[in-house]
Design an enzyme around this catalytic site. Structure first.
Site, PDB file in Angstrom:
ATOM      1  N   ASN A   1      17.339 126.306  -4.980  1.00  0.00           N
ATOM      2  CA  ASN A   1      16.324 125.260  -5.087  1.00  0.00           C
ATOM      3  C   ASN A   1      16.524 124.421  -6.331  1.00  0.00           C
ATOM      4  OD1 ASN A   1      14.860 126.030  -2.736  1.00  0.00           O
ATOM      5  ND2 ASN A   1      13.945 127.716  -3.883  1.00  0.00           N
TER       6      ASN A   1
ATOM      7  N   ASP B   1      21.323 112.024  -1.232  1.00  0.00           N
ATOM      8  CA  ASP B   1      22.137 110.944  -1.810  1.00  0.00           C
ATOM      9  C   ASP B   1      23.598 111.095  -1.401  1.00  0.00           C
ATOM     10  OD1 ASP B   1      19.840 110.070  -3.097  1.00  0.00           O
ATOM     11  OD2 ASP B   1      20.283 111.161  -4.940  1.00  0.00           O
TER      12      ASP B   1
END
EC number: 2.7.1.20
Length: 363
Positions: A131, A335
């Site tokens: 994470n 991205d």
């Protein structure tokens, strides 16, 4: 991809110096951070950036959504260097110097507007397991000025050199007038302009700005939560992601030379793409009667005089399963996805320009 030329890809956005560190749960608890989240820094987070640098082994990267995607595209291109150009605002400070160094190391041609009113924007990336919790302090990134940077002759010449343009929706909160100038240039010259919905709040609170740019958008990216927010604000009256993609594709568009493409991701679920079926007639006369339908593939009509589009289509693409133990972290995943697609757009643009017959790639 040796056919690509320097400055053929242009990006503009919020440059942030990513400060990445593997941390423990105590840091998350201390600053009230969720393990996998993206937030804007508040006063209570100010000490986080300094604490990361002092207590943890940090890595610095030239970050910010648009700059990340430009970096990934450049990494996939490899050579020549400086195919990707990037504009944004930074401060005249230590972090600004590091950001310039990291952009140079990534081989992107970054031309920052430097000012001394606000410090360089930063983003703390706190990694725990697979994470990442991102805390962004935009600072100088909010200070970009069209008249003091984009309008300068030497800078605008770089915009004109580009063939493909990408700007994340986050920049709608900073300089709408800059986005519109670039988008209109792309449309008027039949170049490819790509936009990302970026976050639900863009559609919710910057709806007017978003819809001023939308008519110039050739390729629209987003994820399922961003798509849902966009659909609600546009009164699409549907929660079905395929229908949302179809309706977004059908929104008014200035450049009618090519139909809009909409790409919506859903994490590990299938990616949805709304596009037009493309019939391509290769250039050489000896093959003038030969055509192929590439509808299941991302074949963007970049060289429109050689392509015929017929009908609208929805395609879905499964996401390959990855063993959790093989995931380093999820920082920058979205991205990177966009950066990969931009690489393909550039590859196909220059392939068509150099008369390669059937260059096409699965999504």
């Amino acid at each position: 991809m040796s056919a690509a030329s320097p400055n053929s890809l242009f990006g503009m956005g919020n440059p942030l110096l990513d400060i990445t560190a593997v941390v423990d749960k105590d840091i998350l608890d201390k600053y009230a951070l969720k393990p996998n989240d993206v937030i804007l820094a508040e006063d209570k987070h100010k000490a986080l950036f300094e604490e990361l640098v002092k207590k943890f082994k940090v890595e610095y990267h030239a970050g910010g959504a648009t700059q990340n995607s430009i970096r990934v595209a450049q990494w996939m291109i490899q050579e020549p260097h400086n195919v990707g150009t990037f504009f944004g605002c930074i401060g005249k400070d230590k972090f600004g110097e590091i950001l310039k160094q990291k952009a140079e190391e990534a081989h992107i041609d970054a031309h920052y507007y430097e000012q001394d009113e606000e410090p360089t924007g930063t983003c703390a990336a706190c990694i725990t397991g697979t994470n990442r919790s991102l805390v962004a302090n935009l600072a100088a990134a909010n200070c970009y000025k069209k008249d003091k940077h984009l309008d300068l002759e030497e800078n605008w010449k770089l915009v004109e050199k580009a063939k493909v343009y990408y700007i994340a929706g986050f920049f709608l909160t900073v300089s709408l007038e800059s986005m519109l100038k670039v988008a209109k240039h792309a449309s008027e010259n039949n170049k490819l302009f790509c936009l990302n919905l970026s976050a639900p709040f863009i559609s919710q609170f910057f709806k007017d700005n978003l819809m001023q740019v939308m008519p110039y958008v050739d390729v629209l990216f987003g994820n399922e939560t961003e798509a849902a927010a966009f659909a609600k604000e546009q009164d699409f009256k549907t929660k079905d992601i395929k229908e949302i993609a179809k309706k977004a594709q059908a929104l008014p568009k200035v450049n009618t030379e090519r139909k809009r493409i909409v790409v919506l991701t859903q994490g590990k679920e299938e990616t949805v793409m709304a596009h037009s079926e493309i019939l391509f007639s290769p250039l050489p006369p000896c093959h003038s009667h030969f055509s192929l339908s590439f509808s299941p593939l991302v074949l963007v009509c970049l060289y429109s005089s050689s392509c015929v589009c017929s009908g609208d289509k929805i395609d879905t693409f499964p996401v390959l399963e990855i063993d959790p133990k093989d995931i380093v972290d999820t920082n920058g995943a979205g991205d990177a996805f966009v950066g990969g697609k931009i690489f393909l757009f550039l590859f196909m643009y220059f392939s068509f320009t150099f008369h390669l017959f059937c260059v096409f790639f699965p999504l």
